[in-house]
Enzyme design. Structure first.
Site, PDB file in Angstrom:
ATOM      1  N   GLY A  67      29.390  29.338  51.853  1.00  0.00           N
ATOM      2  CA  GLY A  67      28.805  28.864  53.120  1.00  0.00           C
ATOM      3  C   GLY A  67      27.841  27.710  52.863  1.00  0.00           C
ATOM      4  N   TYR A  78      40.189  37.448  26.437  1.00  0.00           N
ATOM      5  CA  TYR A  78      39.536  36.144  26.669  1.00  0.00           C
ATOM      6  C   TYR A  78      40.530  35.209  27.356  1.00  0.00           C
ATOM      7  CZ  TYR A  78      37.209  31.674  25.926  1.00  0.00           C
ATOM      8  OH  TYR A  78      36.626  30.434  26.125  1.00  0.00           O
ATOM      9  N   ILE A 133      24.100  25.481  37.574  1.00  0.00           N
ATOM     10  CA  ILE A 133      24.932  25.660  36.375  1.00  0.00           C
ATOM     11  C   ILE A 133      24.708  27.068  35.834  1.00  0.00           C
ATOM     12  CG2 ILE A 133      25.508  24.770  34.079  1.00  0.00           C
ATOM     13  CD1 ILE A 133      24.076  22.155  34.835  1.00  0.00           C
ATOM     14  N   THR A 134      25.779  27.840  35.698  1.00  0.00           N
ATOM     15  CA  THR A 134      25.622  29.174  35.106  1.00  0.00           C
ATOM     16  C   THR A 134      25.641  29.039  33.574  1.00  0.00           C
ATOM     17  OG1 THR A 134      28.001  29.682  35.069  1.00  0.00           O
ATOM     18  CG2 THR A 134      26.813  30.220  37.099  1.00  0.00           C
ATOM     19  N   GLY A 135      24.862  29.880  32.912  1.00  0.00           N
ATOM     20  CA  GLY A 135      24.793  29.825  31.444  1.00  0.00           C
ATOM     21  C   GLY A 135      24.276  28.487  30.944  1.00  0.00           C
ATOM     22  N   ALA A 136      23.210  27.983  31.587  1.00  0.00           N
ATOM     23  CA  ALA A 136      22.738  26.622  31.266  1.00  0.00           C
ATOM     24  C   ALA A 136      21.725  26.595  30.128  1.00  0.00           C
ATOM     25  CB  ALA A 136      22.134  25.992  32.523  1.00  0.00           C
ATOM     26  N   ASN A 137      21.457  27.752  29.504  1.00  0.00           N
ATOM     27  CA  ASN A 137      20.454  27.758  28.425  1.00  0.00           C
ATOM     28  C   ASN A 137      21.050  27.441  27.065  1.00  0.00           C
ATOM     29  OD1 ASN A 137      21.531  30.581  28.910  1.00  0.00           O
ATOM     30  ND2 ASN A 137      20.657  30.801  26.886  1.00  0.00           N
ATOM     31  N   SER A 138      22.385  27.330  26.985  1.00  0.00           N
ATOM     32  CA  SER A 138      23.016  27.201  25.667  1.00  0.00           C
ATOM     33  C   SER A 138      24.258  26.308  25.751  1.00  0.00           C
ATOM     34  CB  SER A 138      23.418  28.617  25.210  1.00  0.00           C
ATOM     35  OG  SER A 138      24.212  28.582  24.063  1.00  0.00           O
TER      36      SER A 138
HETATM   37  N1  NDP Z   1      32.792  26.296  22.752  1.00  0.00           N
HETATM   38  C1  NDP Z   1      34.095  26.106  22.896  1.00  0.00           C
HETATM   39  O1  NDP Z   1      34.796  25.681  21.957  1.00  0.00           O
HETATM   40  C2  NDP Z   1      34.747  26.394  24.202  1.00  0.00           C
HETATM   41  C3  NDP Z   1      34.052  26.889  25.293  1.00  0.00           C
HETATM   42  N2  NDP Z   1      34.724  27.156  26.462  1.00  0.00           N
HETATM   43  C4  NDP Z   1      34.016  27.696  27.609  1.00  0.00           C
HETATM   44  O2  NDP Z   1      32.808  26.995  27.795  1.00  0.00           O
HETATM   45  C5  NDP Z   1      31.878  27.807  28.517  1.00  0.00           C
HETATM   46  C6  NDP Z   1      30.501  27.672  27.907  1.00  0.00           C
HETATM   47  O3  NDP Z   1      30.508  28.247  26.620  1.00  0.00           O
HETATM   48  P1  NDP Z   1      29.728  27.641  25.367  1.00  0.00           P
HETATM   49  O4  NDP Z   1      28.705  26.708  25.797  1.00  0.00           O
HETATM   50  O5  NDP Z   1      30.756  27.229  24.389  1.00  0.00           O
HETATM   51  O6  NDP Z   1      29.076  28.986  24.767  1.00  0.00           O
HETATM   52  P2  NDP Z   1      27.562  29.494  24.635  1.00  0.00           P
HETATM   53  O7  NDP Z   1      27.679  30.884  24.101  1.00  0.00           O
HETATM   54  O8  NDP Z   1      26.767  28.518  23.904  1.00  0.00           O
HETATM   55  O9  NDP Z   1      27.085  29.544  26.154  1.00  0.00           O
HETATM   56  C7  NDP Z   1      27.541  30.532  27.035  1.00  0.00           C
HETATM   57  C8  NDP Z   1      26.514  30.756  28.107  1.00  0.00           C
HETATM   58  O10 NDP Z   1      26.987  31.809  28.969  1.00  0.00           O
HETATM   59  C9  NDP Z   1      25.932  32.719  29.143  1.00  0.00           C
HETATM   60  N3  NDP Z   1      26.384  34.062  29.480  1.00  0.00           N
HETATM   61  C10 NDP Z   1      27.092  34.923  28.754  1.00  0.00           C
HETATM   62  N4  NDP Z   1      27.213  36.087  29.383  1.00  0.00           N
HETATM   63  C11 NDP Z   1      26.533  35.976  30.556  1.00  0.00           C
HETATM   64  C12 NDP Z   1      26.258  36.846  31.636  1.00  0.00           C
HETATM   65  N5  NDP Z   1      26.642  38.133  31.635  1.00  0.00           N
HETATM   66  N6  NDP Z   1      25.548  36.377  32.682  1.00  0.00           N
HETATM   67  C13 NDP Z   1      25.094  35.109  32.686  1.00  0.00           C
HETATM   68  N7  NDP Z   1      25.303  34.256  31.699  1.00  0.00           N
HETATM   69  C14 NDP Z   1      26.015  34.685  30.627  1.00  0.00           C
HETATM   70  C15 NDP Z   1      25.187  32.698  27.808  1.00  0.00           C
HETATM   71  O11 NDP Z   1      23.890  33.287  27.955  1.00  0.00           O
HETATM   72  P3  NDP Z   1      23.070  33.804  26.644  1.00  0.00           P
HETATM   73  O12 NDP Z   1      22.658  32.578  25.883  1.00  0.00           O
HETATM   74  O13 NDP Z   1      21.929  34.542  27.244  1.00  0.00           O
HETATM   75  O14 NDP Z   1      24.004  34.655  25.885  1.00  0.00           O
HETATM   76  C16 NDP Z   1      25.154  31.203  27.566  1.00  0.00           C
HETATM   77  O15 NDP Z   1      24.133  30.613  28.310  1.00  0.00           O
HETATM   78  C17 NDP Z   1      32.453  29.215  28.506  1.00  0.00           C
HETATM   79  O16 NDP Z   1      33.002  29.502  29.772  1.00  0.00           O
HETATM   80  C18 NDP Z   1      33.567  29.148  27.465  1.00  0.00           C
HETATM   81  O17 NDP Z   1      34.609  30.045  27.744  1.00  0.00           O
HETATM   82  C19 NDP Z   1      36.058  26.905  26.589  1.00  0.00           C
HETATM   83  C20 NDP Z   1      36.775  26.415  25.552  1.00  0.00           C
HETATM   84  C21 NDP Z   1      36.195  26.132  24.268  1.00  0.00           C
HETATM   85  C1  RET Z   2      30.699  27.146  15.564  1.00  0.00           C
HETATM   86  C2  RET Z   2      30.692  28.281  14.589  1.00  0.00           C
HETATM   87  C3  RET Z   2      31.631  29.293  14.585  1.00  0.00           C
HETATM   88  C4  RET Z   2      32.864  29.254  15.380  1.00  0.00           C
HETATM   89  C5  RET Z   2      32.997  29.350  16.672  1.00  0.00           C
HETATM   90  C6  RET Z   2      34.295  29.229  17.296  1.00  0.00           C
HETATM   91  C7  RET Z   2      35.503  29.181  16.452  1.00  0.00           C
HETATM   92  C8  RET Z   2      34.389  29.155  18.596  1.00  0.00           C
HETATM   93  C9  RET Z   2      35.645  28.927  19.252  1.00  0.00           C
HETATM   94  C10 RET Z   2      35.719  28.952  20.540  1.00  0.00           C
HETATM   95  C11 RET Z   2      36.908  28.616  21.265  1.00  0.00           C
HETATM   96  C12 RET Z   2      38.041  27.945  20.620  1.00  0.00           C
HETATM   97  C13 RET Z   2      36.946  28.929  22.562  1.00  0.00           C
HETATM   98  C14 RET Z   2      37.995  28.574  23.426  1.00  0.00           C
HETATM   99  O1  RET Z   2      37.993  28.861  24.588  1.00  0.00           O
HETATM  100  C15 RET Z   2      31.576  30.418  13.640  1.00  0.00           C
HETATM  101  C16 RET Z   2      32.777  30.364  12.749  1.00  0.00           C
HETATM  102  C17 RET Z   2      31.557  31.721  14.399  1.00  0.00           C
HETATM  103  C18 RET Z   2      30.299  30.417  12.780  1.00  0.00           C
HETATM  104  C19 RET Z   2      29.868  29.062  12.407  1.00  0.00           C
HETATM  105  C20 RET Z   2      29.567  28.235  13.624  1.00  0.00           C
END
Ligand code: NDP
Ligand code: RET
Length: 336
Positions: free
Chosen positions: A177, A217, A48-53
């Site tokens: 692969g 984006y 899983i990429t970006g699995a810390n958050s």
């Molecule tokens: N949250 C939402 O409402 C939505 C999210 N998504 C998609 O979901 C996916 C996950 O996002 P979400 O969990 O919300 O966001 P978070 O910011 O919580 O998680 C994103 C993760 O991606 C990592 N990341 C960012 N840049 C890099 C990089 N250069 N190399 C490796 N890892 C990287 C971050 O690492 P670090 O913590 O170190 O920054 C983090 O682990 C994304 O693809 C986002 O586009 C889609 C629609 C809505």
């Molecule tokens: C949670 C949160 C925020 C909003 C994050 C938003 C709005 C993320 C939207 C992401 C979307 C819709 C991605 C779609 O691909 C704020 C306002 C920054 C601060 C308060 C906590």
């Protein structure tokens, strides 16, 4: 006047109660595989990429609970180790699979460095994967960056296109692969409904002529879908499937580049707490596509809330998908 004030107060109180009830009493996540713990993913290795958050972390937690061995591909090792420590503790407290010599990898969590904003890092990561991992059953392209100011990756790509699309494009190609030799295997791509507002403007993929962070984006998320559909064609007959999803609006760290004035931040926090999905709710479609027998053999499809959804014509345009693939190969330097 007094009546109006009382009515407004009652409406506010009612609203607050409704929100609290929705959060605390509403249907929490219906676990896809029923029982609290299961060996559903036993013997499977998942990257899983970006699995810390956010979504990646929640996906990792759930797949671990189901018995998978999970590799976290993360750019910041300190943040990743901290998240891994928490995930291991949570799993132990919940009585999940205990990793050990006889566990077959179940419940094992491995952290590896992966910066998708650096092709060098992606290559080094894949080299390590190919050396150390005999098998890869599921790849989840989850990491993402949202509406950052104009920045370029190490290789000079616009950051959102570079991380969300090109970094994952190279990663997937270099791991194909291993995925093929591990078949049946799956690739899961996390996109967004916001793809609707993007276009693949081939003449300015690095946004040097103009930069609009929302458009970039959306463009990167449209690229995720076109990539998935083109890859699904290329993988026909290999028993490797690839599907793409949108998770809904989820309360994660993704909004870190959105500037909210300090005074209104609590209001935004409240609104997101009340109306956004939790990471575990948002991760359900990723978990479903990674693990459910219902989608065995299904490929090239777009999902939301664990159901197939329709795409706009621009996300199904095969000639754009092919052209994007060809240009991406040149940009990441894997043209044969
Ligand atoms: N949250 C939402 O409402 C939505 C999210 N998504 C998609 O979901 C996916 C996950 O996002 P979400 O969990 O919300 O966001 P978070 O910011 O919580 O998680 C994103 C993760 O991606 C990592 N990341 C960012 N840049 C890099 C990089 N250069 N190399 C490796 N890892 C990287 C971050 O690492 P670090 O913590 O170190 O920054 C983090 O682990 C994304 O693809 C986002 O586009 C889609 C629609 C809505
Ligand atoms: C949670 C949160 C925020 C909003 C994050 C938003 C709005 C993320 C939207 C992401 C979307 C819709 C991605 C779609 O691909 C704020 C306002 C920054 C601060 C308060 C906590």
């Amino acid at each position: 006047m007094a009546v109006a004030t009382v009515a407004a107060l009652l409406a506010a109180l009612g609203g607050a109660l409704w929100l609290a009830a929705r959060r605390f009493l509403g249907p929490s996540v219906q676990r896809l595989h029923g029982s609290e713990h299961s060996s559903f993913m036993h013997g499977k290795t998942v990257l899983i990429t970006g699995a810390n958050s956010g979504l990646g972390r929640a996906t990792a937690a759930e797949l671990l609970r189901l018995g998978a061995r999970v590799i976290m591909g993360c750019r910041d090792l300190e943040r990743a180790e901290e998240a891994a420590g928490q995930l291991r503790r949570e799993l132990r407290q919940a009585g999940g699979p205990e990793p050990g010599p006889s566990s077959g990898g179940a419940g094992e969590l491995v952290v590896k460095h992966l910066d998708l904003a650096s092709l060098r890092s992606v290559r080094a990561f894949c080299q390590e994967m190919l050396q150390e991992e005999p098998q890869l059953d599921v790849l989840i392209n989850n990491a993402g960056i949202f509406q950052c100011p104009y920045m370029k990756t190490e290789d000079g790509f616009e950051m959102q296109f570079g991380v969300n699309h090109l970094g994952h494009f190279l990663l997937t190609n270099l791991l194909l692969g291993l995925l093929k030799s591990s078949a049946p295997s799956r690739i899961v791509v996390v996109s967004s409904k916001l793809y609707k507002y993007g276009d693949i403007n081939f003449e300015d993929l690095n946004s040097e002529q103009s930069y609009n962070k929302s458009f970039c984006y959306s463009r990167s998320k449209l690229a995720n879908i076109l990539f998935t559909r083109e890859l699904a064609h290329r993988l026909e007959g290999t028993n490797v499937t690839v599907n793409v999803l949108h998770p809904g609006i989820v309360r994660t760290n993704l909004g870190r580049h959105i500037h909210i004035p300090l005074l209104v931040k609590p209001l935004f926090n409240l609104v997101s707490w009340a109306f956004f999905k939790t990471p575990l709710e948002g991760a359900q479609t990723s978990i479903y596509l990674a693990s459910s027998p219902e989608v065995e053999g299904v490929s090239g499809k777009y999902f939301g809330d664990c159901k197939e959804e329709e795409l706009l014509p621009k996300a199904m345009d095969e000639s754009v998908a092919r052209k994007l693939w060809d240009i991406s190969e040149v940009m990441v330097g894997i043209l044969k």
